[in-house]
Write an enzyme that holds these catalytic residues in place. Structure first.
Site, PDB file in Angstrom:
ATOM      1  N   HIS A 136      -7.307  -4.489   9.948  1.00  0.00           N
ATOM      2  CA  HIS A 136      -6.998  -4.213   8.534  1.00  0.00           C
ATOM      3  C   HIS A 136      -5.673  -4.854   8.126  1.00  0.00           C
ATOM      4  CE1 HIS A 136      -5.013  -0.298   9.943  1.00  0.00           C
ATOM      5  NE2 HIS A 136      -4.080  -0.785   9.158  1.00  0.00           N
ATOM      6  N   ASP A 181      -7.909  -2.579  13.993  1.00  0.00           N
ATOM      7  CA  ASP A 181      -9.279  -2.923  13.588  1.00  0.00           C
ATOM      8  C   ASP A 181      -9.291  -4.142  12.657  1.00  0.00           C
ATOM      9  OD1 ASP A 181      -8.088  -1.815  11.362  1.00  0.00           O
ATOM     10  OD2 ASP A 181      -9.577  -0.238  11.052  1.00  0.00           O
ATOM     11  N   ASP A 192       0.810  -1.217   0.000  1.00  0.00           N
ATOM     12  CA  ASP A 192       0.000   0.000   0.000  1.00  0.00           C
ATOM     13  C   ASP A 192       0.850   1.278   0.000  1.00  0.00           C
ATOM     14  OD1 ASP A 192       0.973  -0.450   2.561  1.00  0.00           O
ATOM     15  OD2 ASP A 192      -0.972  -0.579   3.511  1.00  0.00           O
ATOM     16  N   GLU A 249      -9.731  -1.726   5.088  1.00  0.00           N
ATOM     17  CA  GLU A 249     -10.440  -1.443   6.333  1.00  0.00           C
ATOM     18  C   GLU A 249     -11.698  -2.316   6.445  1.00  0.00           C
ATOM     19  OE1 GLU A 249      -9.072   0.375   8.472  1.00  0.00           O
ATOM     20  OE2 GLU A 249      -8.382   2.321   7.755  1.00  0.00           O
TER      21      GLU A 249
HETATM   22  C1  GLP Z   1      -0.531   0.467   8.608  1.00  0.00           C
HETATM   23  C2  GLP Z   1      -0.172  -0.372   7.369  1.00  0.00           C
HETATM   24  C3  GLP Z   1      -0.437  -1.848   7.603  1.00  0.00           C
HETATM   25  C4  GLP Z   1       0.182  -2.279   8.918  1.00  0.00           C
HETATM   26  C5  GLP Z   1      -0.468  -1.509  10.048  1.00  0.00           C
HETATM   27  C6  GLP Z   1       0.034  -1.916  11.421  1.00  0.00           C
HETATM   28  O1  GLP Z   1      -1.862   0.831   8.635  1.00  0.00           O
HETATM   29  N1  GLP Z   1      -0.887   0.057   6.212  1.00  0.00           N
HETATM   30  O2  GLP Z   1       0.089  -2.598   6.513  1.00  0.00           O
HETATM   31  O3  GLP Z   1       0.015  -3.667   9.099  1.00  0.00           O
HETATM   32  O4  GLP Z   1      -0.185  -0.126   9.842  1.00  0.00           O
HETATM   33  O5  GLP Z   1       1.239  -1.291  11.690  1.00  0.00           O
HETATM   34  P1  GLP Z   1       2.163  -1.613  12.930  1.00  0.00           P
HETATM   35  O6  GLP Z   1       2.949  -2.824  12.548  1.00  0.00           O
HETATM   36  O7  GLP Z   1       3.026  -0.401  13.065  1.00  0.00           O
HETATM   37  O8  GLP Z   1       1.276  -1.841  14.098  1.00  0.00           O
END
Ligand code: GLP
Length: 242
Positions: A139, A137, A69, A144
């Site tokens: 995702h 959440d 992404d 989402e």
């Molecule tokens: C962002 C990214 C996700 C990732 C999420 C959790 O929203 N788009 O791909 O998994 O954050 O991030 P973290 O690993 O910092 O908790």
């Protein structure tokens, strides 16, 4: 379904276990296609991959990568863009060819065409492994909670929970983009293998729902229950309720 759960003591150890899976894949196929992720969770894995490349254990010269992404509206060199994150935390430190690394274009003039083109590229290349983190959440990428599972790479409006969670990287919450581009759930599910890495007590609740609850687009990551080759690697804190 084949879901293997690996519990580690620390987030660093989870990264090393994930690195073993990537190492095995690269030794089996030099021109592997890797789906990569951003966020704090993959950092120990990326540090470990850099170390192993420096020591000559793994070689990225024929590897292709596709990131999940990117924020809409951020230039590739913006400090918080996912392209810049990948350069700083992995690509600039390994022998991967720049042209073999792909991240959706945050500044695409024609976002729809960019998404279609990106999705086609991913499917044609064929993901050998897709790395995933998970949002609070549920995702994955930026998919989402929704009323259906998106099939293809698309534009999403970020939820307030995700904007708040990601605000820690920006000067203020108002600077966090409100939209992003992400591989769809369908795109992610084309990967031959899925490796999910999780760490921290704040992920314990969502991991319980993910592994014990129903498969529902309200918890996008729950789809991995339907994939036939999934490895979930988590530290004790993240898996404390499992
Ligand atoms: C962002 C990214 C996700 C990732 C999420 C959790 O929203 N788009 O791909 O998994 O954050 O991030 P973290 O690993 O910092 O908790």
């Amino acid at each position: 379904m084949s879901l293997k759960l690996i519990r580690t003591n620390t987030a660093e150890e989870a990264g090393a276990v994930a690195a073993d899976i990537f190492e095995e894949q690269l030794k089996k196929k030099k021109d592997s296609v890797l789906g990569l992720a951003t966020g704090s969770t993959p950092l120990p894995l990326y540090r470990e991959l850099i170390r192993r490349e420096k020591e000559g254990i793994i070689d990225f010269s024929e590897v292709k990568t596709f990131n999940l992404d990117e924020y809409k509206g951020l230039a590739p060199d913006h400090p918080q863009s996912y392209r810049r994150f990948m350069q700083e935390n992995l690509f600039d430190h390994i022998n991967i060819r720049p042209e073999n690394t792909h991240v959706p274009q945050g500044l695409a003039v024609d976002p729809t065409a960019m998404c279609i083109g990106y999705d086609d590229m991913v499917r044609q290349a064929g993901l050998d492994i897709q790395l995933l983190g998970i949002g609070h959440d549920g995702h994955i990428g930026f998919n989402e909670p929704d009323i259906c599972f998106p099939k293809f790479t698309h534009e999403v409006q970020l939820t307030s929970m995700t904007i708040e969670a990601n605000a820690r990287f920006f000067d203020s919450i108002d600077d966090v983009p409100k939209a992003a581009f992400t591989m769809g759930i369908g795109t992610i599910m084309t990967a031959k293998k899925i490796v999910m890495v999780v760490s921290g007590a704040d992920k314990a609740g969502i991991m319980f729902d993910l592994l014990h609850g129903p498969v529902t687009p309200q918890l996008p990551a729950s789809i991995i229950q339907f994939h036939n080759d999934v490895v979930v690697i988590g530290d004790h804190a993240a898996l404390s309720r499992i």
